[in-house]
Design a protein around this motif. Structure first.
Motif, mmCIF file in Angstrom:
data_model
loop_
_atom_site.group_PDB
_atom_site.id
_atom_site.type_symbol
_atom_site.label_atom_id
_atom_site.label_comp_id
_atom_site.label_asym_id
_atom_site.label_seq_id
_atom_site.Cartn_x
_atom_site.Cartn_y
_atom_site.Cartn_z
ATOM 1 N N ALA A 1 0.839 -1.216 0.000
ATOM 2 C CA ALA A 1 0.000 0.000 0.000
ATOM 3 C C ALA A 1 0.871 1.263 0.000
ATOM 4 O O ALA A 1 0.597 2.217 -0.735
ATOM 5 C CB ALA A 1 -0.919 -0.009 1.215
ATOM 6 N N TRP A 2 1.939 1.269 0.805
ATOM 7 C CA TRP A 2 2.820 2.452 0.860
ATOM 8 C C TRP A 2 3.570 2.657 -0.457
ATOM 9 O O TRP A 2 3.709 3.778 -0.934
ATOM 10 C CB TRP A 2 3.824 2.327 2.019
ATOM 11 N N VAL A 3 4.053 1.566 -1.062
ATOM 12 C CA VAL A 3 4.785 1.706 -2.336
ATOM 13 C C VAL A 3 3.852 2.268 -3.409
ATOM 14 O O VAL A 3 4.209 3.189 -4.150
ATOM 15 C CB VAL A 3 5.389 0.349 -2.783
ATOM 16 N N THR B 1 1.212 4.057 -2.974
ATOM 17 C CA THR B 1 0.828 5.438 -2.656
ATOM 18 C C THR B 1 1.977 6.419 -2.916
ATOM 19 O O THR B 1 1.796 7.435 -3.597
ATOM 20 C CB THR B 1 0.396 5.534 -1.169
ATOM 21 N N LEU B 2 3.164 6.101 -2.371
ATOM 22 C CA LEU B 2 4.289 7.053 -2.491
ATOM 23 C C LEU B 2 4.763 7.172 -3.946
ATOM 24 O O LEU B 2 5.200 8.244 -4.364
ATOM 25 C CB LEU B 2 5.454 6.627 -1.583
ATOM 26 N N GLY B 3 4.653 6.085 -4.691
ATOM 27 C CA GLY B 3 5.128 6.113 -6.082
ATOM 28 C C GLY B 3 4.329 7.053 -6.969
ATOM 29 O O GLY B 3 4.827 7.551 -7.964
ATOM 30 N N LEU C 1 2.596 9.804 -5.719
ATOM 31 C CA LEU C 1 2.348 11.073 -5.031
ATOM 32 C C LEU C 1 2.699 12.354 -5.817
ATOM 33 O O LEU C 1 1.956 13.333 -5.749
ATOM 34 C CB LEU C 1 3.048 11.050 -3.666
ATOM 35 N N PRO C 2 3.811 12.375 -6.595
ATOM 36 C CA PRO C 2 4.126 13.623 -7.313
ATOM 37 C C PRO C 2 2.988 14.103 -8.224
ATOM 38 O O PRO C 2 2.803 15.303 -8.409
ATOM 39 C CB PRO C 2 5.359 13.263 -8.149
#
Lengths: 241, 217
Positions: A122-124, A126-128, A130-131
């Protein structure tokens, strides 16, 4: 709380996110509609845009649904549902999930049972992405200012500049259908599909002009897209054999 | 900038920053609820596989799509996603149908209207699909329909492309030839087609500038 990729808790989160996305869309829809009326655009024109866009969206939306189904075997329904409804696209979510899975050494063929594996994915995911959500508010003023500068300096060139943006995007997506043609006839399928779509659109354009079928404008892109997709379904088994 | 555009920018910023918070809160909520914070090294390792590519694409997409989609359309499209497969074509098709320029206020209105509509329809299709998943899953996964799902983009851009190219064929020749040759020579670039959108734009702009200077367009 016991972890399950399809738990009620995860579904509640998904529903909250979906409500947020719908609220934002409705907010902008209503504002744009009202502004259109203020600018003197007729209700018929504005409704035509809403109607033709709705029809056109259905087929690509089903392909996104397929993405949710594909990822659901690994991640359950709620997380792919959230990711496909906010910022995401299948071209991103699938590689992101794959990358996270390989980083922790799990197979995507099996449903996740360990919550920390789930949160890593989930974090990968989401963070991937984000930009894409952080940059528009930061860069908007500069981009808009730059466009205004080009237009005020030379209006004709400003128009060409704008058309170039559209054509640049379209040419990349048209060119990509040639990527597989060296594989033989199978590799030509995307090219054939593209040509059939273009031909149907051309026929629609002729019918609109020759017989003044204004109503057809609303459906032309949807008809050419669905026609080409039906062609893809029919021609693929014939070519692949 | 008139009052409508100023307010659109302000509301857009409020919505998009809230959306960023909502997006981040999803994994935070899951971590807290299940007391399962992931190992940072695993997240970084996973990110390493996607971030270099997708962060670059993110920057490129914001720069290239913002002028096309307008203020409201951009703020909405970047939150709801599926930019190249739905939102940008929806906006272009709607503006083209009404003969409206993207950089006019009417263009701003129509682009926002199209993107908002396609966001709502996409969200609803997925909601219905999720509710009926057991029923429709075999249909979606049927081998007969796979060629349709594999060819969504050619089917979409064929129809859209013919309209734009026929109206601007002089400007379209160089980038089209460039892209066809590029993909024929390096087929593996098909996986990075998003990155090639700005390349297509630069080629079109260079060709367009030359033709404009020479008085050909």
């Amino acid at each position: 709380m016991n972890f399950n990729v399809n738990s009620s808790f995860l579904y509640i989160i998904a529903v909250c996110v979906i409500i947020f996305v719908l609220a934002q869309s409705v907010f902008f829809l209503v504002r744009a509609y009202r502004r259109g009326k203020q600018l003197g655009m007729s209700s018929a024109k504005l409704r035509k845009t809403i109607f033709s866009t709705s029809i056109f969206t259905i087929a690509p939306a089903i392909s996104i649904l397929l993405g949710v189904v594909t990822l659901s075997k690994f991640l359950g329904i709620p997380l792919p549902w959230i990711r496909m409804s906010v910022i995401g696209a299948l071209t991103y979510e699938l590689p992101a999930a794959k990358s996270a899975a390989s980083a922790i050494g799990v197979s995507m063929a099996e449903t996740i049972t360990d919550p920390s594996v789930y949160t890593t994915v989930a974090w990968v995911m989401t963070l991937g992405i984000l930009p894409s959500i952080i940059l528009p508010p930061i860069l908007m003023k500069k981009i808009k200012g730059g466009m205004l500068k080009i237009k005020s300096k030379d209006e004709k060139w400003g128009e060409i500049f704008m058309t170039s943006l559209f054509l640049g995007m379209i040419s990349a997506f048209l060119g990509v259908v040639f990527a597989d043609v060296r594989q033989g006839l199978v590799g030509f399928i995307p090219l054939f599909v593209l040509l059939v779509s273009a031909a149907i659109m051309g026929i629609c354009g002729l019918l609109i002009k020759k017989f003044n079928l204004k109503w057809l404008e609303t459906y032309a892109l949807s008809i050419s897209m669905v026609g080409a997709l039906v062609f893809a379904v029919l021609i693929t088994p014939v070519i692949v054999g | 900038m008139n009052d409508y555009l100023k307010k659109t920018d302000m509301y857009g910023k409020i919505w998009i920053w809230t959306a960023a918070l909502v997006v981040i809160m999803v994994p935070v909520a899951v971590c807290v609820a299940y007391n399962a914070w992931p190992p940072i090294t695993a997240v970084l390792k996973g990110l390493l596989g996607v971030a270099p590519m997708f962060w670059t694409v993110g920057v490129i997409e914001v720069i290239t799509y913002t002028p096309m989609l307008g203020t409201g359309g951009t703020y909405l499209a970047f939150v709801t996603g599926n930019l190249t497969s739905i939102k940008a074509p929806a906006a272009l098709n709607a503006m083209e149908n009404l003969g409206i320029k993207a950089d006019s206020e009417e263009g701003e209105v129509i682009s926002t209207l199209a993107i908002a509509t396609s966001s709502i329809v996409t969200t609803l299709v997925i909601v219905i699909g999720v509710c009926l998943l057991t029923l429709i899953s075999p249909i979606l996964n049927s081998p007969t329909l796979q060629p349709a799902f594999n060819n969504i983009l050619p089917a979409l851009f064929g129809g859209l492309g013919v309209v734009y190219i026929s109206k601007n064929w002089k400007l379209a020749i160089v980038p089209l030839i460039f892209m066809i040759v590029l993909f024929l020579l390096v087929p593996s670039l098909a996986d990075a087609v998003g990155v090639l959108v700005p390349v297509g734009i630069i080629v079109t702009l260079a060709a367009g500038r030359t033709m404009y200077k020479k008085g050909w367009i």
